[in-house]
Design a protein around this motif. Structure first.
Motif, PDB file in Angstrom:
ATOM      1  N   GLU A  58       0.832  -1.199   0.000  1.00  0.00           N
ATOM      2  CA  GLU A  58       0.000   0.000   0.000  1.00  0.00           C
ATOM      3  C   GLU A  58       0.869   1.253   0.000  1.00  0.00           C
ATOM      4  OE1 GLU A  58      -3.636   0.395   2.182  1.00  0.00           O
ATOM      5  OE2 GLU A  58      -3.351  -1.598   3.022  1.00  0.00           O
ATOM      6  N   ASP A  59       0.264   2.341  -0.438  1.00  0.00           N
ATOM      7  CA  ASP A  59       0.977   3.603  -0.525  1.00  0.00           C
ATOM      8  C   ASP A  59       1.360   4.097   0.877  1.00  0.00           C
ATOM      9  OD1 ASP A  59       1.797   6.062  -2.048  1.00  0.00           O
ATOM     10  OD2 ASP A  59       0.369   6.930  -0.634  1.00  0.00           O
ATOM     11  N   LYS A  60       2.636   4.446   1.020  1.00  0.00           N
ATOM     12  CA  LYS A  60       3.188   4.831   2.314  1.00  0.00           C
ATOM     13  C   LYS A  60       2.426   5.998   2.946  1.00  0.00           C
ATOM     14  CE  LYS A  60       7.974   4.179   3.676  1.00  0.00           C
ATOM     15  NZ  LYS A  60       9.369   4.310   3.319  1.00  0.00           N
ATOM     16  N   GLU A  61       2.270   7.041   2.149  1.00  0.00           N
ATOM     17  CA  GLU A  61       1.619   8.249   2.645  1.00  0.00           C
ATOM     18  C   GLU A  61       0.197   7.946   3.124  1.00  0.00           C
ATOM     19  OE1 GLU A  61       2.778  11.571   2.847  1.00  0.00           O
ATOM     20  OE2 GLU A  61       4.626  10.399   2.728  1.00  0.00           O
ATOM     21  N   GLU A  62      -0.486   7.166   2.298  1.00  0.00           N
ATOM     22  CA  GLU A  62      -1.877   6.840   2.587  1.00  0.00           C
ATOM     23  C   GLU A  62      -1.973   6.056   3.899  1.00  0.00           C
ATOM     24  OE1 GLU A  62      -3.718   5.561  -1.204  1.00  0.00           O
ATOM     25  OE2 GLU A  62      -4.974   4.351   0.138  1.00  0.00           O
ATOM     26  N   VAL A  63      -1.104   5.061   4.031  1.00  0.00           N
ATOM     27  CA  VAL A  63      -1.094   4.237   5.236  1.00  0.00           C
ATOM     28  C   VAL A  63      -0.790   5.105   6.460  1.00  0.00           C
ATOM     29  CG1 VAL A  63       0.095   2.369   6.449  1.00  0.00           C
ATOM     30  CG2 VAL A  63      -0.449   2.125   4.036  1.00  0.00           C
ATOM     31  N   HIS A  64       0.163   5.990   6.288  1.00  0.00           N
ATOM     32  CA  HIS A  64       0.552   6.894   7.368  1.00  0.00           C
ATOM     33  C   HIS A  64      -0.635   7.698   7.870  1.00  0.00           C
ATOM     34  CE1 HIS A  64       4.833   6.779   8.042  1.00  0.00           C
ATOM     35  NE2 HIS A  64       4.686   7.843   8.817  1.00  0.00           N
ATOM     36  N   GLU A  65      -1.334   8.282   6.908  1.00  0.00           N
ATOM     37  CA  GLU A  65      -2.451   9.128   7.265  1.00  0.00           C
ATOM     38  C   GLU A  65      -3.560   8.329   7.949  1.00  0.00           C
ATOM     39  OE1 GLU A  65      -4.186  12.145   4.244  1.00  0.00           O
ATOM     40  OE2 GLU A  65      -2.027  12.453   4.582  1.00  0.00           O
ATOM     41  N   ARG A  66      -3.811   7.158   7.377  1.00  0.00           N
ATOM     42  CA  ARG A  66      -4.832   6.285   7.947  1.00  0.00           C
ATOM     43  C   ARG A  66      -4.456   5.903   9.378  1.00  0.00           C
ATOM     44  NH1 ARG A  66      -4.696   0.613   5.623  1.00  0.00           N
ATOM     45  NH2 ARG A  66      -4.674   1.786   3.674  1.00  0.00           N
ATOM     46  N   ALA A  67      -3.173   5.544   9.558  1.00  0.00           N
ATOM     47  CA  ALA A  67      -2.695   5.123  10.879  1.00  0.00           C
ATOM     48  C   ALA A  67      -2.874   6.246  11.900  1.00  0.00           C
ATOM     49  CB  ALA A  67      -1.242   4.697  10.804  1.00  0.00           C
ATOM     50  N   LEU A  68      -2.519   7.467  11.495  1.00  0.00           N
ATOM     51  CA  LEU A  68      -2.657   8.590  12.423  1.00  0.00           C
ATOM     52  C   LEU A  68      -4.113   8.783  12.818  1.00  0.00           C
ATOM     53  CD1 LEU A  68      -0.136  11.132  10.834  1.00  0.00           C
ATOM     54  CD2 LEU A  68       0.134   9.808  12.939  1.00  0.00           C
ATOM     55  N   GLY A  69      -5.006   8.600  11.836  1.00  0.00           N
ATOM     56  CA  GLY A  69      -6.438   8.721  12.108  1.00  0.00           C
ATOM     57  C   GLY A  69      -6.903   7.669  13.107  1.00  0.00           C
ATOM     58  N   ILE A  70      -6.470   6.435  12.875  1.00  0.00           N
ATOM     59  CA  ILE A  70      -6.888   5.339  13.758  1.00  0.00           C
ATOM     60  C   ILE A  70      -6.329   5.559  15.169  1.00  0.00           C
ATOM     61  CG2 ILE A  70      -6.767   2.854  14.182  1.00  0.00           C
ATOM     62  CD1 ILE A  70      -6.543   2.469  11.122  1.00  0.00           C
ATOM     63  N   LEU A  71      -5.062   5.956  15.235  1.00  0.00           N
ATOM     64  CA  LEU A  71      -4.444   6.178  16.550  1.00  0.00           C
ATOM     65  C   LEU A  71      -5.176   7.281  17.311  1.00  0.00           C
ATOM     66  CD1 LEU A  71      -0.657   5.802  15.642  1.00  0.00           C
ATOM     67  CD2 LEU A  71      -1.965   4.354  17.215  1.00  0.00           C
ATOM     68  N   LYS A  72      -5.585   8.283  16.578  1.00  0.00           N
ATOM     69  CA  LYS A  72      -6.315   9.376  17.214  1.00  0.00           C
ATOM     70  C   LYS A  72      -7.633   8.855  17.783  1.00  0.00           C
ATOM     71  CE  LYS A  72      -8.004  14.030  16.300  1.00  0.00           C
ATOM     72  NZ  LYS A  72      -8.349  15.009  15.264  1.00  0.00           N
TER      73      LYS A  72
END
Lengths: 215, 259
Positions: free
Chosen positions: B126-140
């Protein structure tokens, strides 16, 4: 012979001492991992044979192994003893140290909780990814103190190359001691090893510190 | 695909279906003829005494244990048919459908919180940036904002378990399994983990939860399964099972929790 001359003469062998040390590490560290993996093989005969080889290498004197590798070919096949004794010396040291490293690696790998493998598996890591990314880094951190121990021992063990008259620092020292009937060269050798190991200690300490960011 | 789309695909078969599942460890039969199904958007709780086979069931459903017989279906497709597993490639695909949260978290201690969550999806291409953003959302969402750079050992047990949940969610599973997610936590920290699971239930995340938290199971689940001795003794609506159990064994088990 003045002390200064002794030191200079012995220093000439220091390069060879270092050669044994670094080449042995270069070969035995990766070789040990291969041996560890074979030792843990699910295919029982492979594990058993590897285990036997490890017990032989750990259960017989390194000095004997040095002699065997250096002169064995002559006695067995009448082959000439190689000119450059660095080759058999490094082979003997590498195989011997690989056996010790293998057991350290195995202990480290087996100490990683099975949950780490399971978590990685459920997350879709391949077996290789799991080993390289999840298991190995944790193993390295855990085994660093044991590895340091072996490396320190290796520094001192290089002196055993005198048994096959390889002209490293200790061999030269021993020759001077014999010809001059003096104990001083051994004191010089002791100081050399001590300083060498002080450097090893410092470097390994730095490495351990770098791995200290997690528990 | 967002959560709403998932539940409106009614008519499709259950996301997980298990039929006549059997599993033995040597002479010990741990699962005897287990059948259950989990519908999309539902929360199914599995309760029962220790050694009843709950965890083994979950581990079979996540391929961590090899079952001996029966069927396992994801989305109506056989992962195991009459004791025979599908091909490796197919199992790999089925694996992407579920996530598992362990009792002991099993976070990767040498990775930061963020890397724990992001590495698997990135390895899946998966796209790094996309995963990053998703992860930050989930962590929040998990209440872990600002903890991205922390390492697991710096977190409380409750926080670690929420990271584990985030890690599982980052893979965007269709169904999330929980294997006694609060059993390693003290009561104070149990609450914060149950809170996020409850929140996921409200968002219609499909979940199978093995738990000893009876009030939680009763409040959150659409269905409760009571297991004992490797069999499903009773299953049904949580109010029915908890308030009006039919089987004597269920009554006996639940009585312990009333005190």
């Amino acid at each position: 012979m003045s002390l200064m001359t002794m030191i200079l003469k012995m220093s000439e062998g220091l390069g060879r001492t270092c050669a044994i040390f670094f080449l042995t590490l270069l070969f035995s560290l990766p070789l040990g991992m291969i041996v560890a993996l074979l030792r843990m093989s699910k295919f029982k005969p492979v594990a058993a044979v590897t285990r036997f080889c490890i017990t032989v290498l750990r259960g017989t004197p390194l000095m004997l192994q040095l002699l065997a590798v250096t002169y064995g070919p002559y006695y067995l096949f009448g082959a000439n003893v190689v000119r450059n004794k660095l080759i058999p010396v490094v082979i003997a040291f590498s195989i011997n140290y690989a056996a010790y490293f293998a057991e350290i690696y195995r202990g480290g790998i087996e100490s990683i909780p099975v949950g780490q493998y399971e978590a990685a598996e459920v997350l879709g890591y391949t077996r290789t990814q799991t080993f390289q990314r999840i298991i190995l880094p944790q193993v390295i951190k855990r085994i660093m103190p044991s590895i340091t121990n072996e490396v320190v021992t290796l520094v001192k063990d290089t002196s055993m190359a005198f048994t096959v008259s390889y002209q490293e620092m200790f061999t030269i020292g021993k020759q001077i001691a014999n010809s001059q009937t003096s104990f001083t060269p051994f004191v010089v050798a002791g100081v050399f090893y001590y300083v060498f190991n002080a450097v090893v200690d410092y470097v390994m300490g730095r490495v351990e510190k770098r791995l200290d960011y997690y528990r | 695909m967002d959560d709403k789309e998932k539940i409106t695909t009614g008519g499709t078969p259950s996301i997980l279906e298990i039929r006549a599942l059997q599993k033995s460890f040597g002479p010990l039969s741990v699962l005897k003829d287990i059948s259950l199904s989990v519908d999309r958007g539902n929360v199914v709780s599995i309760i029962g005494p220790s050694g009843s086979g709950k965890s083994t069931l979950l581990r079979c459903a996540s391929f961590l244990e090899t079952a001996d017989g029966g069927d396992i279906l994801f989305d109506g497709q056989y992962a195991m048919h009459d004791g025979v597993y599908a091909s490796k490639a197919e199992l790999k695909r089925f694996k992407t459908l579920f996530g598992l949260v362990f009792q002991n978290f099993n976070l990767f201690p040498h990775y930061s919180v963020l890397r724990n969550v992001t590495e698997a999806p990135i390895l899946h291409g998966e796209d790094k940036e996309e995963v990053h953003e998703r992860a930050l959302g989930i962590l929040k969402k998990m209440g872990l904002e600002g903890k991205e750079k922390s390492y697991p050992f710096q977190l409380s047990g409750g926080q670690q378990q929420r990271v584990a949940i985030a890690r599982a969610l980052a893979m965007r599973p269709e169904v999330l399994y929980f294997d006694e997610p609060t059993s390693a936590l003290d009561p104070e920290l149990t609450g914060e983990v149950l809170k996020v699971i409850r929140q996921l239930a409200e968002e219609k995340m499909t979940m199978v939860v093995v738990t000893h938290e009876m009030p939680f199971a009763k409040a959150v689940s659409n269905r409760v399964i009571f297991m004992d001795g490797g069999v499903i003794v009773e299953q049904g609506d949580p109010r029915e099972v908890f308030d009006n159990p039919k089987e004597e064994r269920t009554k006996q088990f639940l009585r312990v929790f009333e005190r």
